[in-house]
Design a protein around this motif. Structure first.
Motif, PDB file in Angstrom:
ATOM      1  N   GLY A 174      15.897  11.044  -5.183  1.00 52.17           N
ATOM      2  CA  GLY A 174      17.014  10.201  -5.606  1.00 52.17           C
ATOM      3  C   GLY A 174      17.503   9.300  -4.482  1.00 52.17           C
ATOM      4  N   GLY A 175      16.751   9.234  -3.401  1.00 51.82           N
ATOM      5  CA  GLY A 175      17.165   8.413  -2.272  1.00 51.82           C
ATOM      6  C   GLY A 175      18.388   8.972  -1.560  1.00 51.82           C
ATOM      7  N   GLN A 176      18.552  10.285  -1.641  1.00 50.94           N
ATOM      8  CA  GLN A 176      19.693  10.938  -0.985  1.00 50.94           C
ATOM      9  C   GLN A 176      19.715  10.600   0.504  1.00 50.94           C
ATOM     10  N   THR A 236       0.823  -1.219   0.000  1.00 55.53           N
ATOM     11  CA  THR A 236       0.000   0.000   0.000  1.00 55.53           C
ATOM     12  C   THR A 236       0.857   1.268   0.000  1.00 55.53           C
ATOM     13  N   ALA A 237       2.133   1.149   0.367  1.00 58.11           N
ATOM     14  CA  ALA A 237       3.032   2.318   0.392  1.00 58.11           C
ATOM     15  C   ALA A 237       3.823   2.460  -0.904  1.00 58.11           C
ATOM     16  N   GLU A 238       3.663   1.522  -1.813  1.00 60.61           N
ATOM     17  CA  GLU A 238       4.511   1.487  -3.003  1.00 60.61           C
ATOM     18  C   GLU A 238       4.512   2.800  -3.788  1.00 60.61           C
ATOM     19  N   ASN A 239       3.362   3.346  -4.095  1.00 59.81           N
ATOM     20  CA  ASN A 239       3.307   4.578  -4.892  1.00 59.81           C
ATOM     21  C   ASN A 239       3.991   5.739  -4.182  1.00 59.81           C
ATOM     22  N   ALA A 240       3.777   5.873  -2.878  1.00 59.26           N
ATOM     23  CA  ALA A 240       4.399   6.960  -2.119  1.00 59.26           C
ATOM     24  C   ALA A 240       5.919   6.780  -2.058  1.00 59.26           C
ATOM     25  N   VAL A 241       6.382   5.544  -1.908  1.00 59.02           N
ATOM     26  CA  VAL A 241       7.823   5.283  -1.880  1.00 59.02           C
ATOM     27  C   VAL A 241       8.435   5.620  -3.231  1.00 59.02           C
ATOM     28  N   ILE A 242       7.807   5.188  -4.308  1.00 57.95           N
ATOM     29  CA  ILE A 242       8.317   5.482  -5.650  1.00 57.95           C
ATOM     30  C   ILE A 242       8.395   6.987  -5.867  1.00 57.95           C
ATOM     31  N   GLU A 243       7.327   7.686  -5.520  1.00 58.73           N
ATOM     32  CA  GLU A 243       7.290   9.142  -5.702  1.00 58.73           C
ATOM     33  C   GLU A 243       8.415   9.832  -4.932  1.00 58.73           C
ATOM     34  N   ARG A 244       8.617   9.455  -3.664  1.00 65.55           N
ATOM     35  CA  ARG A 244       9.665  10.085  -2.859  1.00 65.55           C
ATOM     36  C   ARG A 244      11.055   9.752  -3.398  1.00 65.55           C
ATOM     37  N   PHE A 245      11.254   8.496  -3.784  1.00 62.25           N
ATOM     38  CA  PHE A 245      12.565   8.103  -4.289  1.00 62.25           C
ATOM     39  C   PHE A 245      12.876   8.849  -5.589  1.00 62.25           C
ATOM     40  N   MET A 246      11.914   8.948  -6.470  1.00 57.57           N
ATOM     41  CA  MET A 246      12.133   9.649  -7.740  1.00 57.57           C
ATOM     42  C   MET A 246      12.374  11.138  -7.508  1.00 57.57           C
ATOM     43  N   LYS A 247      11.722  11.716  -6.513  1.00 55.99           N
ATOM     44  CA  LYS A 247      11.891  13.138  -6.210  1.00 55.99           C
ATOM     45  C   LYS A 247      13.239  13.421  -5.560  1.00 55.99           C
TER      46      LYS A 247
END
Length: 97
Positions: free
Chosen positions: A25-27, A12-23
């Motif tokens: 870069g996982g800095q 259920t968190a997948e979309n939010a994780v993808i969005e944050r990582f793409m924004k």
């Protein structure tokens, strides 16, 4: 000091994780050096090896993603560090025994 950081998340968190990582870069936070990061295929699971001199920087890393992922952080040792610790332990045991 090196740390192993493991994470997992619910689908259920997948979309939010993808969005944050793409924004972002996982800095990693200031004070943390990312030595390597690996992601599992087909799920929100993975681990990273990081280095930091201050545990507060490691806490910041966990807090940055804690709303989306469950994170576990463990101190890490190289083979050389472990060998030295084991050698010292053996020497101490011999002296006591």
């Amino acid at each position: 000091m090196k740390f192993i950081v493991q994470w997992s998340g619910l689908p259920t968190a997948e979309n939010a994780v993808i969005e944050r990582f793409m924004k972002t870069g996982g800095q990693v936070p200031e004070g943390v050096t990312l030595l390597g990061r690996w992601h599992a295929i087909g799920g929100l699971h993975g681990f990273a090896i990081v280095e930091a001199d201050d545990i507060r920087s490691i806490a910041a890393l966990a807090l940055d993603w804690g709303d989306l992922l469950t994170m576990s952080v463990f101190p890490a040792m190289t083979d050389e560090d472990l060998g030295a610790a084991l050698g010292k332990h053996q020497t101490t045991r011999r002296q006591q025994g």
